[in-house]
Design an enzyme around this catalytic site. Structure first.
Site, PDB file in Angstrom:
ATOM      1  N   LYS A  77       0.848  -1.203   0.000  1.00 35.71           N
ATOM      2  CA  LYS A  77       0.000   0.000   0.000  1.00 35.71           C
ATOM      3  C   LYS A  77       0.876   1.243   0.000  1.00 35.71           C
ATOM      4  CE  LYS A  77      -3.910   1.922   2.688  1.00 35.71           C
ATOM      5  NZ  LYS A  77      -4.773   1.706   3.884  1.00 35.71           N
ATOM      6  N   SER A 152      -9.735   1.503   2.971  1.00 34.74           N
ATOM      7  CA  SER A 152      -8.928   2.330   2.093  1.00 34.74           C
ATOM      8  C   SER A 152      -7.856   1.566   1.324  1.00 34.74           C
ATOM      9  CB  SER A 152      -8.253   3.431   2.908  1.00 34.74           C
ATOM     10  OG  SER A 152      -7.340   2.863   3.836  1.00 34.74           O
ATOM     11  N   SER A 176      -9.781  -0.881   7.152  1.00 36.03           N
ATOM     12  CA  SER A 176      -9.267  -0.721   5.792  1.00 36.03           C
ATOM     13  C   SER A 176      -8.600  -1.935   5.171  1.00 36.03           C
ATOM     14  CB  SER A 176      -8.287   0.449   5.735  1.00 36.03           C
ATOM     15  OG  SER A 176      -9.017   1.626   5.618  1.00 36.03           O
TER      16      SER A 176
HETATM   17  N1  GLN Z   1     -13.094   3.715   6.574  1.00 37.62           N
HETATM   18  C1  GLN Z   1     -12.474   4.152   7.774  1.00 37.62           C
HETATM   19  C2  GLN Z   1     -12.128   5.610   7.636  1.00 37.62           C
HETATM   20  O1  GLN Z   1     -12.468   6.179   6.682  1.00 37.62           O
HETATM   21  C3  GLN Z   1     -11.264   3.335   8.073  1.00 37.62           C
HETATM   22  C4  GLN Z   1     -10.094   3.703   7.279  1.00 37.62           C
HETATM   23  C5  GLN Z   1      -8.872   2.884   7.599  1.00 37.62           C
HETATM   24  O2  GLN Z   1      -8.953   1.822   8.237  1.00 37.62           O
HETATM   25  N2  GLN Z   1      -7.713   3.385   7.186  1.00 37.62           N
HETATM   26  O3  GLN Z   1     -11.524   6.184   8.484  1.00 37.62           O
END
Ligand code: GLN
Length: 492
Positions: A77, A152, A176
């Site tokens: 990532k 994400s 995420s």
């Molecule tokens: N969807 C969650 C957010 O927008 C988690 C994101 C993540 O785990 N990086 O914060």
């Protein structure tokens, strides 16, 4: 390639049946063929990866025993630093930034000899659940190109689901890794907070972030976590635990297994097929694993989203202060003073979701509001931790669907941040409590999109979680799943 797991590929390389270079070339070819449509990668680094693969083959020729997973191509990532590669965090503010150092997980991966194929797309600074907040490109779900891959870490999920690499790393702050794993038919494992070093991961919510693996089956995910876990003097929040060995006991199933179903995450507000699938999973645990099932009610689940969006945004507002045009990436020219430069760089460099979160977080931390918001959120977090502890006094593990829905259409929720936030209801409590949880494939909805089961355990119960996940996977046979269109091309 997706037909074979990472461990199987590694075994064949060690036995000299295939070379690491040939495996890598397959991976690069798959990327060249498919990634124009999928958009998983932000940068591909074929040359350095080839050199890494050749070094593995040289060791095999010299008769050496390879470290675990040596020779297996991996995607990373793009918020994890790799020396000499860009780290964009899918943000315009980091245009031109090349990392001068390796994250600790990358040091471990390089030492073990996994060729790093490329860096993958994400929601800008990991803020989002669909990868649509990337400032750089759209990533499509390999199961249906009109749908999001989740987020994400959507690029890392799509890279594995699209059979471009057998393994990848994401980061999980509120789901995420588990949510995109669920939406893409993969295994995704968020470890106990502090099990994996965060050194070299661009910080979003430092008390929540954990680097986490994606894989096609439970054994591969366990192998990758085993490789990256461990105390790190460069990250003071890492735990002083022994290096884990999940693989040796993976095939054993804990006896007298007690599984709890979280009442607040059972059915209500979920896509009907997800609720039905979850009911089948409960039955499977009971009948095939011989587990006793009980319902556990946790009043702390409902306020978790609100608490998360205060804690995470507060931490983000502080962590992202460093991106001001001085040290990293883009600097916007102005005729004004240094403050004008900061303002212009940040206003033009950050996208709308990141800006929204910085403003929310700054507001929550501002004097006069701190206790009303941040203090209250911390109390909700403490209550949730306590309720998890109490639950684990009664059961070994908890289960729930990973995501209330299957993959949604690109654009469907993009203009409604609140509905996007609410889709993380089942994953966020895990990060707030610092406990581990896995998502494994559990079936398909009517349109053929994958669904996921989440298994949660107490701190440092990764071994047990993997064992149960492995047992379920063996009953369902849902591992190394290939999207139908891809299965056809591979078979040709
Ligand atoms: N969807 C969650 C957010 O927008 C988690 C994101 C993540 O785990 N990086 O914060």
């Amino acid at each position: 390639m997706a037909f074979q797991g990472a461990l199987e590929i590694h075994r064949q390389i060690q036995e000299g049946k295939i070379t690491a270079v040939s495996v890598l070339k397959q991976s690069l070819q798959a990327i060249a063929q498919q990634d124009l449509d999928i958009g998983a990668f932000l940068s591909v680094h074929g040359e350095t990866a080839l050199a890494e693969a050749a070094a593995v083959d040289a060791k095999v020729s010299a008769g050496e025993t390879l470290p675990l997973l040596a020779g297996v191509p991996i995607a990373i990532k793009d918020n994890i630093n790799v020396t000499g590669m860009p780290t964009t965090c899918a943000s315009n503010i980091l245009t031109g930034y090349i990392s001068p150092y390796n994250a600790t997980v990358i040091e471990k991966i390089k030492t073990a000899g996994l060729p790093i194929v490329g860096k993958t797309n994400l929601d800008e600074f990991a803020m989002g659940s669909s990868t649509e907040n990337s400032a750089l490109k759209v990533t499509r779900n390999p199961w249906n190109h009109h749908c999001v891959p989740g987020g994400s870490s959507g690029g890392s999920a799509a890279a594995v689901a699209g059979a471009m690499v057998p393994l990848s790393l994401g980061s999980d702050t509120g789901g995420s890794v588990r949510q995109p794993a669920s939406l893409c038919g993969l295994v995704g494992m968020k470890p106990t907070y502090g099990l994996v070093s965060r050194y070299g991961l661009v910080a979003f919510g430092s008390s929540l972030d954990q680097i986490s693996p994606f894989a096609g089956d439970v054994a591969d995910a366990a192998a990758l976590l085993q490789l990256i876990a461990g105390f790190d003097p460069l990250d003071s929040t890492t735990l002083k635990t022994e290096t884990p060995d999940y693989l040796t006991t993976l095939e054993q199933l804990p006896s007298n297994l007690r599984i709890g179903v979280i009442q607040e995450l059972n059915g209500e507000g979920m896509q009907p097929e997800v609720a039905e699938n979850f009911a089948q999973m409960i039955e499977l645990c009971q009948k095939q694993l011989g587990a006793s099932i009980q319902t556990i009610s946790m009043s702390g689940i409902q306020p978790a989203i609100a608490a998360y969006y205060i804690v995470a945004t507060a931490e983000a507002s502080s962590n992202l202060a460093r991106f001001d045009g001085v040290r990293y990436g883009q600097r916007k020219k102005t005729t004004g003073d240094v403050h004008a430069m900061y303002r212009k760089t940040r206003a033009e460099g950050f996208g709308p979701e990141v800006t929204r979160r910085i403003m929310l977080g700054t507001f929550c931390l501002s004097s006069g509001y701190y206790d009303a918001y941040y203090g209250k959120a911390q109390r909700a977090r403490a209550l949730l931790r306590k309720q998890f502890q109490e639950a684990y006094g009664q059961v070994d593990l908890l289960i729930c669907p990973t995501s209330p829905t299957t993959a949604f259409k690109i654009g469907e929720k993009a203009s409604d941040p609140l509905s996007m936030y609410l889709s993380d209801i089942a994953t966020i409590p895990v990060n707030l409590a610092g406990i581990p949880a896995i998502s494994i494939p559990s079936g398909f909805d009517k349109s053929g999109l994958p669904m996921g089961l989440q298994i949660l355990g107490p701190r440092l119960s990764e071994n047990k979680i993997f064992q149960v996940a492995r047992a379920i996977e063996q009953v369902t046979g849902y591992h190394h799943l290939l999207p139908p269109a891809l299965a056809q091309t591979v078979a040709q």
